[in-house]
Scaffold this motif. Structure first.
Motif, PDB file in Angstrom:
ATOM      1  N   VAL A   1     -12.927 -21.594 -12.798  1.00  0.00           N
ATOM      2  CA  VAL A   1     -12.729 -20.379 -12.723  1.00  0.00           C
ATOM      3  C   VAL A   1     -13.562 -19.752 -11.705  1.00  0.00           C
ATOM      4  N   GLU A   2     -14.211 -19.988 -10.800  1.00  0.00           N
ATOM      5  CA  GLU A   2     -14.925 -19.328  -9.837  1.00  0.00           C
ATOM      6  C   GLU A   2     -13.966 -18.555  -9.181  1.00  0.00           C
ATOM      7  N   PRO A   3     -12.768 -18.849  -8.545  1.00  0.00           N
ATOM      8  CA  PRO A   3     -11.841 -17.907  -7.594  1.00  0.00           C
ATOM      9  C   PRO A   3     -11.698 -16.789  -8.378  1.00  0.00           C
ATOM     10  N   TYR A   4     -11.232 -16.726  -9.688  1.00  0.00           N
ATOM     11  CA  TYR A   4     -11.024 -15.769 -10.725  1.00  0.00           C
ATOM     12  C   TYR A   4     -12.127 -14.617 -10.756  1.00  0.00           C
ATOM     13  N   LEU A   5     -13.531 -15.383 -10.816  1.00  0.00           N
ATOM     14  CA  LEU A   5     -14.609 -14.521 -10.932  1.00  0.00           C
ATOM     15  C   LEU A   5     -14.994 -13.847  -9.480  1.00  0.00           C
ATOM     16  N   GLU A   6     -14.815 -14.478  -8.541  1.00  0.00           N
ATOM     17  CA  GLU A   6     -14.834 -14.012  -7.008  1.00  0.00           C
ATOM     18  C   GLU A   6     -13.883 -12.850  -7.013  1.00  0.00           C
ATOM     19  N   ARG A   7     -12.570 -13.181  -7.187  1.00  0.00           N
ATOM     20  CA  ARG A   7     -11.606 -12.036  -7.028  1.00  0.00           C
ATOM     21  C   ARG A   7     -12.116 -10.968  -7.866  1.00  0.00           C
ATOM     22  N   ALA A   8     -12.250 -11.054  -9.090  1.00  0.00           N
ATOM     23  CA  ALA A   8     -12.680  -9.658  -9.737  1.00  0.00           C
ATOM     24  C   ALA A   8     -13.986  -9.124  -9.144  1.00  0.00           C
ATOM     25  N   LYS A   9     -15.261  -9.791  -8.621  1.00  0.00           N
ATOM     26  CA  LYS A   9     -16.125  -9.224  -8.151  1.00  0.00           C
ATOM     27  C   LYS A   9     -15.704  -8.456  -6.694  1.00  0.00           C
ATOM     28  N   LYS A  10     -14.840  -8.954  -6.148  1.00  0.00           N
ATOM     29  CA  LYS A  10     -14.364  -8.172  -4.922  1.00  0.00           C
ATOM     30  C   LYS A  10     -13.930  -6.977  -5.358  1.00  0.00           C
ATOM     31  N   ASP A  11     -13.112  -6.814  -6.502  1.00  0.00           N
ATOM     32  CA  ASP A  11     -12.697  -5.424  -6.940  1.00  0.00           C
ATOM     33  C   ASP A  11     -13.592  -4.606  -7.680  1.00  0.00           C
ATOM     34  N   ASN A  12     -14.982  -5.386  -7.672  1.00  0.00           N
ATOM     35  CA  ASN A  12     -16.107  -4.598  -8.663  1.00  0.00           C
ATOM     36  C   ASN A  12     -15.561  -4.541 -10.103  1.00  0.00           C
ATOM     37  N   ALA A  13     -14.825  -5.519 -10.288  1.00  0.00           N
ATOM     38  CA  ALA A  13     -14.090  -5.240 -11.836  1.00  0.00           C
ATOM     39  C   ALA A  13     -14.691  -6.517 -12.846  1.00  0.00           C
ATOM     40  N   LYS A  14     -14.497  -6.182 -14.049  1.00  0.00           N
ATOM     41  CA  LYS A  14     -14.733  -6.895 -15.173  1.00  0.00           C
ATOM     42  C   LYS A  14     -13.532  -7.591 -15.713  1.00  0.00           C
ATOM     43  N   ILE A  15     -13.618  -8.986 -15.801  1.00  0.00           N
ATOM     44  CA  ILE A  15     -12.387  -9.454 -16.486  1.00  0.00           C
ATOM     45  C   ILE A  15     -12.224  -9.554 -18.031  1.00  0.00           C
ATOM     46  N   LYS A  16     -11.764  -8.238 -18.243  1.00  0.00           N
ATOM     47  CA  LYS A  16     -11.567  -7.965 -19.768  1.00  0.00           C
ATOM     48  C   LYS A  16     -10.808  -8.991 -20.522  1.00  0.00           C
ATOM     49  N   TYR A  17      -9.657  -9.460 -20.004  1.00  0.00           N
ATOM     50  CA  TYR A  17      -8.807 -10.294 -21.111  1.00  0.00           C
ATOM     51  C   TYR A  17      -8.469 -11.419 -20.375  1.00  0.00           C
ATOM     52  N   VAL A  18      -8.432 -12.629 -20.813  1.00  0.00           N
ATOM     53  CA  VAL A  18      -7.756 -13.856 -20.478  1.00  0.00           C
ATOM     54  C   VAL A  18      -6.431 -14.046 -21.561  1.00  0.00           C
ATOM     55  N   PHE A  19      -5.201 -14.004 -20.904  1.00  0.00           N
ATOM     56  CA  PHE A  19      -4.207 -13.978 -21.510  1.00  0.00           C
ATOM     57  C   PHE A  19      -3.544 -15.403 -21.312  1.00  0.00           C
ATOM     58  N   GLU A  20      -3.343 -16.071 -22.704  1.00  0.00           N
ATOM     59  CA  GLU A  20      -2.735 -17.422 -22.276  1.00  0.00           C
ATOM     60  C   GLU A  20      -1.191 -17.057 -23.216  1.00  0.00           C
ATOM     61  N   THR A  21      -0.305 -17.866 -22.255  1.00  0.00           N
ATOM     62  CA  THR A  21       1.170 -17.713 -22.764  1.00  0.00           C
ATOM     63  C   THR A  21       1.505 -18.654 -23.952  1.00  0.00           C
ATOM     64  N   HIS A  22       0.679 -19.877 -23.976  1.00  0.00           N
ATOM     65  CA  HIS A  22       0.791 -20.754 -25.022  1.00  0.00           C
ATOM     66  C   HIS A  22      -0.214 -21.998 -24.817  1.00  0.00           C
ATOM     67  N   PHE A  23      -0.337 -22.976 -25.649  1.00  0.00           N
ATOM     68  CA  PHE A  23      -1.298 -23.786 -25.619  1.00  0.00           C
ATOM     69  C   PHE A  23      -0.634 -24.762 -24.605  1.00  0.00           C
ATOM     70  N   HIS A  24      -1.346 -25.242 -23.415  1.00  0.00           N
ATOM     71  CA  HIS A  24      -0.617 -25.787 -22.011  1.00  0.00           C
ATOM     72  C   HIS A  24      -0.656 -27.276 -22.209  1.00  0.00           C
ATOM     73  N   ALA A  25       0.328 -28.056 -21.586  1.00  0.00           N
ATOM     74  CA  ALA A  25       0.384 -29.434 -22.019  1.00  0.00           C
ATOM     75  C   ALA A  25       0.003 -30.102 -20.673  1.00  0.00           C
TER      76      ALA A  25
END
Length: 471
Positions: free
Chosen positions: A33-57
């Motif tokens: 998850v570090e790439p997502y955290l870094e991306r949000a940090k660059k935007d000075n944003a909080k990752i409010k939601y993680v949306f899952e389309t389904h239980f991945h296989a």
């Protein structure tokens, strides 16, 4: 509206990131998850939601680590029953991400909780749909995976649900919507996916076979035709995504144990660990630790690990190129193989330089193959997929697809020599390492596989058959 697609080629996987007014959301994240955290940090944003389309296989999602590290809320669609804290949304429920809106559209069929997310911009204009495995570019999700977890969900039932979801929920939507699927070509979650990773819904209505006018029975027949057996690790990943899993940080701490040759050999002898060598085929063939299996890191590594190692709980000892250890561990964990217990410090060269025993695999080039083929007529074993074999193959070759090799060992002779090939050499070395481990020795691997034979020998010009063309 800006939607960032984060594509990972080795899994043919697409995650998505949106941000507005200091709030962000991630859709279908990978395990690390570090790439997502870094991306949000660059935007000075909080990752409010993680949306899952389904239980991945086909991979283990990073939703739990994002929940832990970013304080994100996990969102699933209707029917989901996760074993951890999450929002199970209602159909048509709307979530705010800054001034953007995300609307839940329940689209069962690939699985019963499968959900499409409508993205709307600051003005409320519908921009696109994140479709998960419901709708791909050129294809739709296979309906035969959920039955491996819930037995009464037959592929026919799920295909019928998918027909209804596409006709009632997707096709009525505007043609100018952009489709953002979870996978592209190379994924085992569909059978005809395009190499393109986005398209307009309007164009897909024209060209996608599954969106054409047909009855439900015709749709079910078309969808089920040509489906291959899903990789064995798929239901294991589904259960990890439902029940939860260990943090990747803990997995990495346990796995990044540098073992010198003495400690490595002791660990191999004292545990049930599989020695997995991730170097490329050419280097593996020149020398490898006895009984190790080769699955090259530079190919479709995670997918072939999932195909060839039956249990995600298998303990693994790694042999990699120096400084490739963490990459290998990460890519193993993407598909749920969390039990790496260490790696060989200094790689194979340290093993060899310590005077330890090692083995080799004989390889020949296309010209040598041509000479042997014409003079000796050896058995040729082709480990490509049946569809590749049916398209064109060397006359007399025996087709044993790599993912089925363990079920067909009795067909491979131990009392006479044979040759092994695939398309380019990656899969045949996996096969060769398995055969060596199981006691076969009198065989050679064809360098460059069928592609090199076809391009550089007269054998390919005169002695292979192309049934598709002849028909």
């Amino acid at each position: 509206m800006k939607v960032e697609q984060i594509y990972t080629g080795c899994l043919a996987h697409a995650a998505y990131y949106i941000e507005n007014n200091g709030e962000a959301a991630v859709f279908d994240p990978l395990r690390e998850v570090e790439p997502y955290l870094e991306r949000a940090k660059k935007d000075n944003a909080k990752i409010k939601y993680v949306f899952e389309t389904h239980f991945h296989a086909d991979f283990v999602s990073g939703h739990l680590d994002l929940q832990k590290k970013a304080g994100s809320e996990i969102v699933f669609g209707p029917n989901a029953k996760p074993n951890y804290e999450a929002i199970v949304a209602e159909d048509n429920q709307i979530f705010n991400v800054g001034s953007y809106k995300v609307k839940v559209i329940h689209t069962p069929g690939h699985t019963m909780e499968s959900t499409t997310y409508m993205l709307m911009d600051e003005q409320g204009k519908e921009h696109g749909i994140i479709t998960g495995d419901t709708l791909f570019i050129g294809d739709v999700g296979r309906p035969d995976l959920a039955q491996h977890v819930v037995s009464d969900l037959t592929e026919e039932k799920l295909a019928g649900h998918l027909y209804d979801s596409l006709r009632n929920k997707i096709l009525p939507l505007s043609d100018d919507l952009i489709i953002y699927p979870n996978h592209g070509a190379g994924s085992a979650c569909g059978k005809m996916m395009s190499k393109e990773t986005t398209d307009t819904l309007g164009n897909q209505k024209k060209v996608n076979y599954a969106l054409q006018e047909m009855t439900k029975d015709e749709f079910i027949e078309a969808l089920l035709k040509g489906l291959t057996t899903p990789p064995g690790y798929f239901p294991q990943n589904v259960l990890m995504n439902i029940k939860g899993y260990e943090s990747l940080d803990s997995v990495m701490d346990r796995a990044t144990q540098a073992l010198d040759p003495v400690a490595f050999e002791a660990a191999a002898n004292e545990t049930a660990a599989l020695v997995l060598d991730t170097r490329d085929a050419a280097d593996f063939a020149k020398g490898y630790i006895p009984n190790s299996i080769n699955i090259g890191l530079e190919g479709s590594f995670a997918q072939w690990v999932g195909e060839m190692i039956p249990s995600v709980k298998q303990e693994i000892l790694l042999v990699t190129y120096p400084d490739k250890e963490e990459e290998a561990i990460t890519r193993l964990s993407r598909v749920g193989y969390d039990n790496t217990i260490g790696f060989l410090k200094g790689g194979f060269e340290s093993w060899k330089n310590s005077g330890n025993e090692y083995e080799t695999i004989q390889r020949i080039g296309p010209k040598e193959f041509e000479k042997a083929y014409n003079e000796e007529k050896p058995l040729v074993i082709d480990v490509r997929k049946k569809s590749e074999f049916d398209s064109e193959h060397i006359i007399g070759a025996l087709n044993i697809p790599l993912n089925e090799i363990n079920q067909h060992l009795a067909e491979i002779p131990k009392d006479k020599p044979f040759m092994v090939h695939c398309a380019g050499g990656y899969r045949s070395m996996i096969a060769a390492s398995i055969l060596k481990q199981r006691g076969w020795d009198d065989f050679v691997d064809i360098v460059g596989g069928f592609e090199e034979v076809a391009e550089n020998t007269s054998v390919a010009k005169s002695d292979y058959v192309c049934p598709t063309t002849m028909l």
